[in-house]
Design an enzyme around this catalytic site. Structure first.
Site, PDB file in Angstrom:
ATOM      1  NE  ARG A 222     -18.354  23.351 -36.366  1.00  0.00           N
ATOM      2  CZ  ARG A 222     -17.162  23.925 -36.525  1.00  0.00           C
ATOM      3  NH1 ARG A 222     -17.034  25.215 -36.295  1.00  0.00           N
ATOM      4  NH2 ARG A 222     -16.128  23.222 -36.903  1.00  0.00           N
TER       5      ARG A 222
ATOM      6  CE1 TYR B 206     -23.354  23.624 -46.519  1.00  0.00           C
ATOM      7  CE2 TYR B 206     -20.980  23.953 -46.304  1.00  0.00           C
ATOM      8  CZ  TYR B 206     -22.267  24.176 -45.850  1.00  0.00           C
ATOM      9  OH  TYR B 206     -22.478  24.946 -44.737  1.00  0.00           O
TER      10      TYR B 206
ATOM     11  CE  LYS C 247     -12.114  21.678 -43.037  1.00  0.00           C
ATOM     12  NZ  LYS C 247     -13.168  20.654 -42.944  1.00  0.00           N
TER      13      LYS C 247
ATOM     14  CB  CYS D 193     -12.026 -17.904 -69.076  1.00  0.00           C
ATOM     15  SG  CYS D 193     -13.395 -17.529 -67.963  1.00  0.00           S
TER      16      CYS D 193
ATOM     17  CD  GLU E  57     -13.546  17.627 -36.572  1.00  0.00           C
ATOM     18  OE1 GLU E  57     -14.431  17.591 -37.444  1.00  0.00           O
ATOM     19  OE2 GLU E  57     -13.223  18.684 -35.976  1.00  0.00           O
TER      20      GLU E  57
ATOM     21  CB  SER F  25     -16.859  27.334 -40.178  1.00  0.00           C
ATOM     22  OG  SER F  25     -17.459  28.475 -40.744  1.00  0.00           O
ATOM     23  CG  LEU F  26     -11.198  27.101 -40.420  1.00  0.00           C
ATOM     24  CD1 LEU F  26     -10.136  26.032 -40.615  1.00  0.00           C
ATOM     25  CD2 LEU F  26     -10.613  28.302 -39.704  1.00  0.00           C
TER      26      LEU F  26
ATOM     27  CD  GLU G  40      -4.064  21.827 -37.156  1.00  0.00           C
ATOM     28  OE1 GLU G  40      -4.365  20.901 -36.384  1.00  0.00           O
ATOM     29  OE2 GLU G  40      -3.990  23.030 -36.829  1.00  0.00           O
TER      30      GLU G  40
ATOM     31  CG  ASP H  72     -17.317  17.709 -47.958  1.00  0.00           C
ATOM     32  OD1 ASP H  72     -18.457  17.652 -47.454  1.00  0.00           O
ATOM     33  OD2 ASP H  72     -16.307  17.227 -47.417  1.00  0.00           O
ATOM     34  CB  ALA H  73     -17.205  19.338 -54.575  1.00  0.00           C
TER      35      ALA H  73
ATOM     36  CG  ASP I   8     -14.834  14.268 -43.340  1.00  0.00           C
ATOM     37  OD1 ASP I   8     -15.592  15.105 -42.829  1.00  0.00           O
ATOM     38  OD2 ASP I   8     -15.154  13.581 -44.322  1.00  0.00           O
TER      39      ASP I   8
ATOM     40  CB  CYS J 106     -17.956 -19.527 -69.243  1.00  0.00           C
ATOM     41  SG  CYS J 106     -17.128 -18.368 -68.128  1.00  0.00           S
TER      42      CYS J 106
END
Length: 722
Positions: free
Chosen positions: A159, A55, A138, A440, A195, A101-102, A136, A52-53, A140, A470
């Site tokens: 959508r 985009y 968001k 260990c 959603e 969209s926002l 509120e 998302d970042a 996903d 071991c």
């Protein structure tokens, strides 16, 4: 990159303020195509390929360019497009009211700016009273519009591109949270929007079922919800645990409330689930308080969110504010910081690696970060957990972590998630400091922190002293040996290593290559073991036989020598050329003196620590015994020789020092090796050529003292004809 390459400077790397009109036009076109493709992958295929970042950054750059060059805004560009066109497998439904969209806010200042813009647009005098705004989570998930006529569900549409969506009515009817008929008195036409999502527990259970049935598992709950809703067979959707939150509306024959919050309360009365975390706020401080509270409680929610949405509460003010481009002026999404989230530290588990290192791992309450469900995070070592070092002083980035803590985790790209902060206000009263084990957990041997006698420093890592006894070290070494970048034996994975080691079939690397021979003599054949058959056993034996000859660098890497990763293995293979030369050199360097030791340290990229680890490995009798057994079945190939015929530096030892201006150090090294030269990290009598840039110091002086040829960076390019 040189400025002589013109537009190849990559317009995408030029700051918006520095773009010319022509460059801006080209960049807007590129961004439109890239964003449209990512929209298609996200909305149509439910398989995003970027976070998302990333985009959001693309859209932010697009908006900034449009703001500076308004005459260049594309008629069909990202600022006027929403989502992606409906997929061909579904019927289409035109939205009577577009699903927009926002805009996004990324920090507290952006939220203050949003409220300020709203006040200025409305000429909202503080004397008029508070400007109420709702906040509120968001969700996903996948946006859905539900149309009711006379209280009966008529259709459901995704959508899509904001104007036209996919007809998923049959699938929506299978979701329990979506009523077939609304309760009480409702307007003649009602379009409720919200959603579709999947709860964390339901997501985990679904993936377990998919895996058990041989199906493809979903990467995260959002993909699972979107993929489930958009099934062509509604019976498949019905088998998936989908849920729905209502929070908005489209066409309404009558709007029975004057506020956003009032409308959402009506949705609940009509039979929908609404989010209980929605709040009505009257100040920016209240909004930010809700945001940061939800951010910290994010891990405790049973669903994924990626921010908080703010909406002006009064509907008459929403109408006055109206819309700009693809989004309303009266709402904004305050996104959570990229790749970060709060969750709970449930436990600290100690894992034993192939070098005996006891590595602490955080076992977290699962949460989606950067599109991936995260349940583990690295804790580095015991000092990191305690927050103090051996000297009693606080260490950098130390945390004093305790089970039960609420922690902020960070994930960037493919990096293992890390804990970056703790909310001490939420620490349980009975939380105790973590006691790091001194034995260990795999074999019970003492676990110690070694002290470097030369420096006097104590190693940050505690290691098991059990060595070959071991089981954790033995199995981890075997897993490393057969891994993709080592011997890469197909069909011989972690599961097979654990099972074969437990049953005594493969205890050391050499045992892998005698497995078929021993199986032929054994009464309990591999093909008769659970999960195996004639064909799978044959496939494994064939895969093992195909790897009886491997590249030298793979062989060196597979040995699991401490500090010798894939890159160092390649350096060693290139420097020594063959296994026999390498082995003899390591034996000759055992006392850390003499020519062999100097040559090893002179390999560019191989420092003192790596060199020490190498000679220590070959000094151990049990390591040499295992190597002898392995070499009876495997033949390391000589390193590929570079064809540098005609190269003026072929066979020469070259040292680069000082600042290079036309190429990076790695580029210089790669160029020299491609031309048949050997690159060294230090100057000695064996050095043939020193390439010195500005700031060259002791290496340049030593070269001059030894009367070694020294040239500039430009001289290097002249010499090699580049």
């Amino acid at each position: 990159m040189n400025g002589t390459t013109g537009e190849s400077l990559e317009i995408k790397d030029i700051a918006v303020d520095d773009l010319s009109a022509d460059q801006a036009q080209a960049e807007l076109s590129r961004l439109a195509g890239e964003i449209a493709e990512h929209d298609r992958r996200y909305h149509q295929e439910d398989a995003p390929t970027i976070s998302d970042a990333v985009y959001d950054a693309l859209r932010k750059r697009n908006s900034a360019i449009e703001g500076r060059f308004p005459d260049l805004v594309l008629a069909d560009g990202p600022s006027v497009q929403v989502g992606a066109a409906p997929a061909s497998g579904f019927g289409k439904i035109a939205h009577t009211v577009p699903m927009l969209s926002l805009d996004n806010a990324f920090n507290d200042e952006d939220v203050q700016d949003f409220v300020g813009r709203v006040r200025r647009f409305l000429k909202f005098d503080p004397l008029m009273g508070a400007l109420a705004v709702t906040a509120e989570p968001k969700i996903d998930g996948l946006s859905l519009s539900l149309r009711y006529e006379q209280g009966e569900l008529v259709y459901a549409a995704t959508r899509g591109d904001g104007t036209t969506g996919e007809n998923v009515t049959a699938n929506a009817r299978t979701i329990k949270d979506i009523p077939e008929r609304l309760i009480g008195e409702v307007p003649e036409v009602v379009e409720v929007r919200g959603e579709v999502y999947m709860a964390h527990k339901d997501f985990e259970d679904l993936n377990k079922r998919m895996e058990a049935n041989g199906g493809k598992v979903f990467a995260n709950p959002r993909n699972a919800a979107a993929g489930s809703l958009r099934q062509l067979k509604s019976e498949i959707t019905a088998s998936r645990p989908l849920r729905f939150f209502a929070y908005a509306w489209g066409e309404m024959s009558a709007v029975p409330s004057e506020t956003q919050s009032g409308m959402v309360e009506l949705f609940e009365a009509w039979g929908f689930r609404i989010n209980p975390l929605m709040k009505r706020c009257e100040t920016v401080e209240e909004l930010l308080g809700v945001y940061h509270g939800i951010e910290e409680d994010r891990a405790r929610l049973d669903y994924d969110i990626d921010g908080v949405v703010y909406k002006v509460d009064r509907l008459d003010l929403q109408e006055r504010l109206g819309f700009v481009s693809r989004s309303p002026r009266w709402a904004i999404a305050h996104k959570f910081p990229a790749e970060q989230a709060y969750t709970v530290l449930n436990d600290i588990e100690i894992q034993v690696g192939r070098t005996g290192a006891l590595t602490p791992v955080a076992k977290l309450e699962p949460i989606t970060v950067g599109g991936v469900v995260v349940s583990n995070a690295t804790l580095h070592n015991e000092d990191y957990i305690k927050g103090i070092g051996q000297d009693g002083e606080p260490i950098r980035d130390g945390k004093d972590l305790r089970v039960g803590d609420t922690v902020k985790i960070q994930r960037a790209g493919d990096v293992i998630p890390q804990i970056v902060d703790i909310d001490l206000d939420k620490r349980p009263a009975d939380a105790k400091p973590f006691d790091f084990p001194t034995v260990c957990p795999a074999c019970g041997s003492h676990a110690v922190r070694e002290k470097n006698e030369k420096t006097g420093r104590v190693d940050a890592v505690r290691r098991c002293t059990g060595g070959l006894i071991c089981p954790a070290q033995a199995t981890e070494k075997l897993k490393h040996f057969v891994s993709r970048n080592a011997f890469d034996i197909e069909g011989f994975g972690d599961k097979q290593v654990d099972a074969f080691y437990k049953d005594g079939l493969v205890m050391a690397p050499a045992d892998i290559f005698t497995l078929e021979e021993r199986d032929a003599r054994s009464l309990t054949k591999l093909r008769n073991r659970e999960g195996w058959g004639d064909q799978s056993a044959r496939n494994l034996f064939d895969a093992i036989n195909q790897r009886r000859s491997v590249e030298l660098h793979r062989f060196i890497f597979a040995l699991g020598i401490r500090h010798v990763g894939e890159g160092n293995a390649k350096l060693l293979a290139r420097a020594y050329g063959s296994w026999s030369v390498f082995y003899d050199a390591m034996q000759a360097a055992h006392d850390e003196t003499g020519e062999a030791w100097t040559d090893l340290n002179d390999i560019d990229g191989i420092g003192h620590i790596v060199a020490e680890a190498l000679v220590e490995f070959f000094a151990e009798t049990h390591n040499r015994d295992q190597l002898d057994a392995l070499l009876g079945a495997v033949s390391p190939q000589d390193a590929e020789k570079v064809d540098a015929s005609g190269s003026p530096v072929a066979g020469k030892t070259v040292v680069f020092t000082g600042s290079l201006e036309r190429m990076t150090r790695d580029e210089a090294k790669a160029m020299a090796e491609r031309l048949g030269a050997k690159v060294s990290g230090s100057v000695s009598k064996k050095t043939d050529l020193v390439v010195a840039g500005p700031g060259a110091g002791s290496k340049l002086k030593k070269a001059q003292d030894l009367e070694i040829e020294v040239i500039s960076e430009d001289g290097w390019f002249d010499l090699v004809g580049a």
